[in-house]
Design a protein around this motif. Sequence first.
Motif, PDB file in Angstrom:
ATOM      1  N   ALA A 127       0.834  -1.210   0.000  1.00 31.53           N
ATOM      2  CA  ALA A 127       0.000   0.000   0.000  1.00 31.53           C
ATOM      3  C   ALA A 127       0.867   1.258   0.000  1.00 31.53           C
ATOM      4  O   ALA A 127       0.555   2.236  -0.696  1.00 31.53           O
ATOM      5  CB  ALA A 127      -0.932  -0.007   1.205  1.00 31.53           C
ATOM      6  N   GLU A 128       1.963   1.254   0.765  1.00 30.39           N
ATOM      7  CA  GLU A 128       2.871   2.402   0.788  1.00 30.39           C
ATOM      8  C   GLU A 128       3.556   2.595  -0.554  1.00 30.39           C
ATOM      9  O   GLU A 128       3.717   3.728  -1.033  1.00 30.39           O
ATOM     10  CB  GLU A 128       3.907   2.229   1.898  1.00 30.39           C
ATOM     11  N   ARG A 129       3.969   1.492  -1.191  1.00 29.04           N
ATOM     12  CA  ARG A 129       4.593   1.595  -2.526  1.00 29.04           C
ATOM     13  C   ARG A 129       3.601   2.163  -3.532  1.00 29.04           C
ATOM     14  O   ARG A 129       3.946   3.021  -4.350  1.00 29.04           O
ATOM     15  CB  ARG A 129       5.101   0.235  -2.987  1.00 29.04           C
ATOM     16  N   GLU A 130       2.373   1.698  -3.465  1.00 23.43           N
ATOM     17  CA  GLU A 130       1.318   2.179  -4.383  1.00 23.43           C
ATOM     18  C   GLU A 130       1.089   3.673  -4.181  1.00 23.43           C
ATOM     19  O   GLU A 130       0.997   4.432  -5.144  1.00 23.43           O
ATOM     20  CB  GLU A 130       0.039   1.389  -4.121  1.00 23.43           C
ATOM     21  N   GLN A 131       1.012   4.097  -2.928  1.00 26.29           N
ATOM     22  CA  GLN A 131       0.790   5.505  -2.618  1.00 26.29           C
ATOM     23  C   GLN A 131       1.940   6.364  -3.142  1.00 26.29           C
ATOM     24  O   GLN A 131       1.725   7.411  -3.748  1.00 26.29           O
ATOM     25  CB  GLN A 131       0.628   5.703  -1.118  1.00 26.29           C
ATOM     26  N   ARG A 132       3.163   5.913  -2.933  1.00 28.34           N
ATOM     27  CA  ARG A 132       4.325   6.688  -3.400  1.00 28.34           C
ATOM     28  C   ARG A 132       4.388   6.751  -4.916  1.00 28.34           C
ATOM     29  O   ARG A 132       4.764   7.770  -5.484  1.00 28.34           O
ATOM     30  CB  ARG A 132       5.611   6.114  -2.827  1.00 28.34           C
ATOM     31  N   ALA A 133       4.020   5.666  -5.580  1.00 26.60           N
ATOM     32  CA  ALA A 133       4.003   5.672  -7.047  1.00 26.60           C
ATOM     33  C   ALA A 133       2.970   6.670  -7.560  1.00 26.60           C
ATOM     34  O   ALA A 133       3.240   7.423  -8.502  1.00 26.60           O
ATOM     35  CB  ALA A 133       3.709   4.267  -7.571  1.00 26.60           C
ATOM     36  N   ALA A 134       1.800   6.695  -6.945  1.00 24.35           N
ATOM     37  CA  ALA A 134       0.754   7.635  -7.355  1.00 24.35           C
ATOM     38  C   ALA A 134       1.198   9.075  -7.113  1.00 24.35           C
ATOM     39  O   ALA A 134       0.972   9.961  -7.952  1.00 24.35           O
ATOM     40  CB  ALA A 134      -0.544   7.332  -6.601  1.00 24.35           C
ATOM     41  N   GLU A 147      -3.799   2.263 -14.739  1.00 22.30           N
ATOM     42  CA  GLU A 147      -3.345   0.872 -14.628  1.00 22.30           C
ATOM     43  C   GLU A 147      -2.185   0.616 -15.592  1.00 22.30           C
ATOM     44  O   GLU A 147      -1.249  -0.115 -15.268  1.00 22.30           O
ATOM     45  CB  GLU A 147      -4.501  -0.089 -14.910  1.00 22.30           C
ATOM     46  N   GLN A 148      -2.213   1.244 -16.766  1.00 22.56           N
ATOM     47  CA  GLN A 148      -1.136   1.080 -17.747  1.00 22.56           C
ATOM     48  C   GLN A 148       0.175   1.682 -17.224  1.00 22.56           C
ATOM     49  O   GLN A 148       1.237   1.070 -17.362  1.00 22.56           O
ATOM     50  CB  GLN A 148      -1.534   1.744 -19.067  1.00 22.56           C
ATOM     51  N   VAL A 149       0.106   2.844 -16.602  1.00 18.98           N
ATOM     52  CA  VAL A 149       1.298   3.476 -16.032  1.00 18.98           C
ATOM     53  C   VAL A 149       1.827   2.624 -14.889  1.00 18.98           C
ATOM     54  O   VAL A 149       3.039   2.404 -14.765  1.00 18.98           O
ATOM     55  CB  VAL A 149       0.981   4.914 -15.553  1.00 18.98           C
TER      56      VAL A 149
END
Length: 90
Positions: free
Chosen positions: A49-56, A68-70
Motif C-alpha cells: 500500500a505504501e509503494r502504491e501511494q508513493r508511485a501515485a 493501470e497502464q502506467v
Amino acid sequence: MVESGLLSKPTSIKTSEEVRDRLRTLAHERGTTITELLEELAGRELTAAEREQRAAEAARELGVEYTEQVKQAGQDAWAKVRAHQGGAAA
C-alpha cells in the motif's frame, strides 16, 4: 519501541538457527541488538500500500495520470532493474 505512547510488548519470532545466527552476527557488526536490527529492517521496507501511494504521488508530481497502464509499466521497469541487480524479477 514505542507506539502510540505505549511501550510495545515483547514477542517471539520463530526462525531457523541459521537465520538467528545471521541476525546475531549482523546486529553485532552494527553494534546493536537483534531487536533493534529487526525494527530497522522492518521500518525501512515499504508495504504494498505504501509503494502504491508513493508511485501515485510520483506520477502526480510528474504530471502523469496514474492509470493501470502506467502502474504496469512502472512495475515492469522495476522488475528489469532488479533482474540486472541479480534480485528476483517479480
